[in-house]
Design an enzyme around this catalytic site. Structure first.
Site, PDB file in Angstrom:
ATOM      1  N   GLY A   1     -28.308  79.887  24.056  1.00 25.07           N
ATOM      2  CA  GLY A   1     -29.250  80.851  24.625  1.00 25.07           C
ATOM      3  C   GLY A   1     -29.996  81.699  23.628  1.00 25.07           C
ATOM      4  N   HIS A  23     -28.470  72.869  16.247  1.00 26.67           N
ATOM      5  CA  HIS A  23     -28.008  71.508  15.989  1.00 26.67           C
ATOM      6  C   HIS A  23     -27.298  71.422  14.646  1.00 26.67           C
ATOM      7  CE1 HIS A  23     -31.458  71.380  18.697  1.00 26.67           C
ATOM      8  NE2 HIS A  23     -30.960  70.266  19.202  1.00 26.67           N
ATOM      9  N   GLY A  41     -34.614  46.510 -14.268  1.00 27.42           N
ATOM     10  CA  GLY A  41     -34.990  45.468 -13.319  1.00 27.42           C
ATOM     11  C   GLY A  41     -33.763  44.993 -12.568  1.00 27.42           C
ATOM     12  N   SER A  60     -30.716  42.594 -11.109  1.00 25.08           N
ATOM     13  CA  SER A  60     -29.762  41.687 -11.735  1.00 25.08           C
ATOM     14  C   SER A  60     -30.368  40.284 -11.760  1.00 25.08           C
ATOM     15  CB  SER A  60     -28.453  41.672 -10.943  1.00 25.08           C
ATOM     16  OG  SER A  60     -27.540  40.749 -11.502  1.00 25.08           O
ATOM     17  N   SER A  77     -30.222  50.136 -13.941  1.00 22.77           N
ATOM     18  CA  SER A  77     -30.643  51.537 -13.764  1.00 22.77           C
ATOM     19  C   SER A  77     -31.537  51.677 -12.538  1.00 22.77           C
ATOM     20  CB  SER A  77     -31.339  52.077 -15.014  1.00 22.77           C
ATOM     21  OG  SER A  77     -32.324  51.195 -15.499  1.00 22.77           O
TER      22      SER A  77
END
Length: 641
Positions: free
Chosen positions: A48, A126, A480, A482, A554
């Site tokens: 409320g 919430h 990059g 694997s 990385s």
């Protein structure tokens, strides 16, 4: 509505309306000089909060600040101020805001009564928006904790109470709402108060004011209700109008002002502007600027309306010094005889606000006052169970979790424990990539080791190491997926650089995990720590004058950026070995993708763990368009060229 007005309440309203009608300037002057109370309404969902605020606005004849501004501009509108606002329409409007998601964020209401001005923060109930409640409480003097009389004390009631107390809100009202729905039963009310008192005592809350109310019916909010003859305490508005504000306590403390900006409109004026966090300041006072330690005395305390004889806590001022000393944004001006502390390692309570879990070791922006630095959290010492106050073991913190952890900053900052100074003890953490606020925290104390560990100067400098090797240090950071070809290409590049008599060292991801990082797994937190350690090693190697090549997946931009910031400008060269997932998976020399697809290998990059490709790498290698040899030649050419 079964309520009766307090004696004299209507008379005071008519007096205010009369003053508005007769002399708007006099009314506005009285209004400006009223004290200000900042408070929040909080609690669980549907307790409320919006209805209560609507009732306060309606019943108290409260006047919004924007209406006052309009009155000042056009006094002809005065005649409309005494008209009633339909309460149902007002509450419907507040409900509509909630349904539209507006009060998922903190909604601030500005209003005033005859005795005091108010800013109320309507915070969402919430659980997933607990972070917004923390935002509202961070500047509040008082918290109204609402409880639905039908439901009693809930987890969110406990969480909000704990957070309000933790953040330093010392005035609490326990508003037991919807009493009309339990027949105004005294026993129900007293049982809830007793239950809450037991919990409050366990977290250190010794004093709170319980009030039985009905936001919908208006009981005990602005008028005393005939439905609760058994209650003889204050009504809500009466308490809000008379509760003491901590302004005097802040003024009694030592002077502190974080510098917001340097104000120099012309060559004859140089001032330092900010909000006074605590204490008072006047011309002639001796001050010290931290962290530099430079001293001077105050010449003037300046505001938009002219010079002040004294500036006090809560006021925004510009200070000028008698001497030309260095002072800039982020510095703190303090009373020279009582200084805040300066350190770079701390214990802190952290309230985690992001959907993504906390990653120990990840660099975040830390904002404290006007200071912004890079900070890293260690794994939590413990997490707090808000229901039992039990300290639980935890490796990280998830959304709405509250824990205690150590943190370090990349340079020393000016601080005071949060319990002594909210401004210099409270901080937020910001994700460096998304700029989203991920946590709020409160500093407890500086770690002793921060003062016991000092940098040892050496006679052989970095420049001497570099000159001996006759080359410019650099880090070639290969990143990059694997199987992309990072190790293969990095190995070829090192061989070619050695042929040019360059001093190099290759750090390969798999090799490092056999020694330095053998204790780490492949969770996101372990990946962050893996790169942090490698970054520190590469920094030492560049200090030795080497060209360092690293081949690591990385996967996170944040950690690659962290390593870049460890090094001198221009020394970090990001090389993205850009291979599509499908091509990398076809190669699968180690059989890792097959295991990941079969569910035998968890947290595998590209399958069930994300890879964040570089957005602007110094070198991009498309392995679908060139061979490893061609790629190596291109990289060497750019490095040596």
């Amino acid at each position: 509505m079964a309520t009766t007005a307090e004696p004299g309440a209507q008379d005071s309203v008519y007096q205010v309306d009369s003053l508005i009608a007769e002399d708007i300037d006099a009314y506005l002057e009285v209004h400006r000089n009223k004290s200000m109370l900042r408070f929040i309404t909080c609690g669980s969902v549907d307790d409320g909060k919006s209805t209560l605020i609507g009732r306060l606005l309606y019943d108290s004849k409260m006047i919004f600040e924007d209406q006052l501004a309009a009155l000042e501009a056009d006094s002809k509108r005065v005649g409309t101020q005494g008209q009633n606002i339909d309460f149902a329409l007002l509450v419907d409007g507040l409900a509509a805001e909630r349904e539209q998601g507006i009060t998922i964020d903190v909604a601030y209401r500005f209003f005033a009564t005859e005795k005091r001005k108010f800013i109320v923060a309507d915070t969402p109930g919430h659980e997933q928006y607990t972070r917004n409640m923390v935002t509202g409480a961070s500047t509040a003097d008082l918290a109204v904790i609402l409880i639905d009389a039908r439901k009693g004390v809930l987890t969110q009631t406990r969480r909000h109470s704990y957070l309000a107390h933790l953040i330093g809100v010392r005035s609490l009202v326990l508003a037991v709402n919807k009493m009309d729905l339990v027949g105004y039963d005294q026993a129900t009310y007293e049982a809830i108060v007793a239950d809450y008192r037991a919990f409050a005592s366990s977290i250190g809350i010794q004093v709170f004011v319980p009030i039985p109310i009905s936001g919908l019916a208006g009981d005990n909010i602005t008028t005393r209700s005939t439905n609760t003859p058994w209650y003889d305490g204050p009504i809500l508005i009466e308490h809000l109008e008379t509760v003491e504000v901590d302004a005097e306590a802040e003024r009694a403390k030592s002077f502190r002002m974080p510098v917001q900006w340097v104000n120099r409109p012309n060559l004859d004026f140089r001032g330092f502007s900010g909000l006074i966090a605590s204490g008072t300041i006047k011309p002639g006072d001796p001050i010290r600027v931290l962290p530099s330690g430079k001293t001077s005395t105050v010449s003037r305390v300046v505001t938009f309306d002219g010079d002040l004889d004294e500036g006090v806590a809560g006021e925004s001022v510009t200070i000028t010094f008698a001497d030309e000393i260095d002072c800039s944004r982020g510095d703190v001006i303090a009373a020279s005889d009582d200084l805040p502390e300066v350190a770079d390692q701390f214990e802190a309570t952290v309230v985690w606000m992001a959907e993504e879990e906390m990653l120990p070791g990840r660099p975040y922006w830390l904002k404290l006052g006007t200071q912004t630095v890079t900070a890293q959290l260690q794994a939590p010492k413990y997490q707090v169970n808000v229901n039992t106050m039990e300290h639980l073991a935890a490796k990280t913190l998830e959304l709405n979790a509250i824990g205690v952890a150590n943190l370090s900053t990349d340079r020393r900052i000016v601080y005071e424990p949060y319990g002594e100074n909210r401004t210099l003890g409270g901080f937020i953490l910001i994700d460096k990539i998304t700029n989203a606020t991920v946590a709020a925290g409160m500093l407890h104390f500086a770690l002793r080791r921060a003062d016991n560990v000092h940098w040892q100067a050496t006679d052989v400098s970095r420049e001497h190491h570099v000159a001996l090797k006759n080359q410019k240090p650099a880090v070639l950071w290969f990143t990059g997926l694997s199987g992309a070809g990072k190790s293969t290409i990095a190995n070829l590049v090192e061989k070619k650089l050695v042929r040019y008599n360059r001093h190099t060292f290759l750090l390969d991801g798999d090799n490092v995990r056999h020694g330095l990082n053998k204790d780490l797994g492949f969770t996101d937190a372990d990946r962050v720590e893996n790169i942090r350690r490698v970054g520190e090693v590469t920094r030492l190697m560049t200090d030795a004058g080497l060209i360092v090549l690293t081949a690591f997946i990385s996967p996170f931009r944040s950690e690659r950026e962290m390593v870049r910031n460890m090094l001198a400008p221009g020394e970090f060269i990001e090389v993205h070995i850009d291979t599509p997932l499908a091509d990398a998976e076809k190669r699968d020399v180690k059989g890792l993708y097959a295991k990941a697809r079969a569910g035998q290998l968890k947290n595998f990059t590209g399958i069930d763990s994300p890879y964040e490709p570089p957005e602007a790498p110094e070198i991009r290698i498309d392995t679908t368009a060139m061979t490893a040899e061609e790629a190596a030649n291109l990289i060497v050419e750019k490095v040596l060229g």
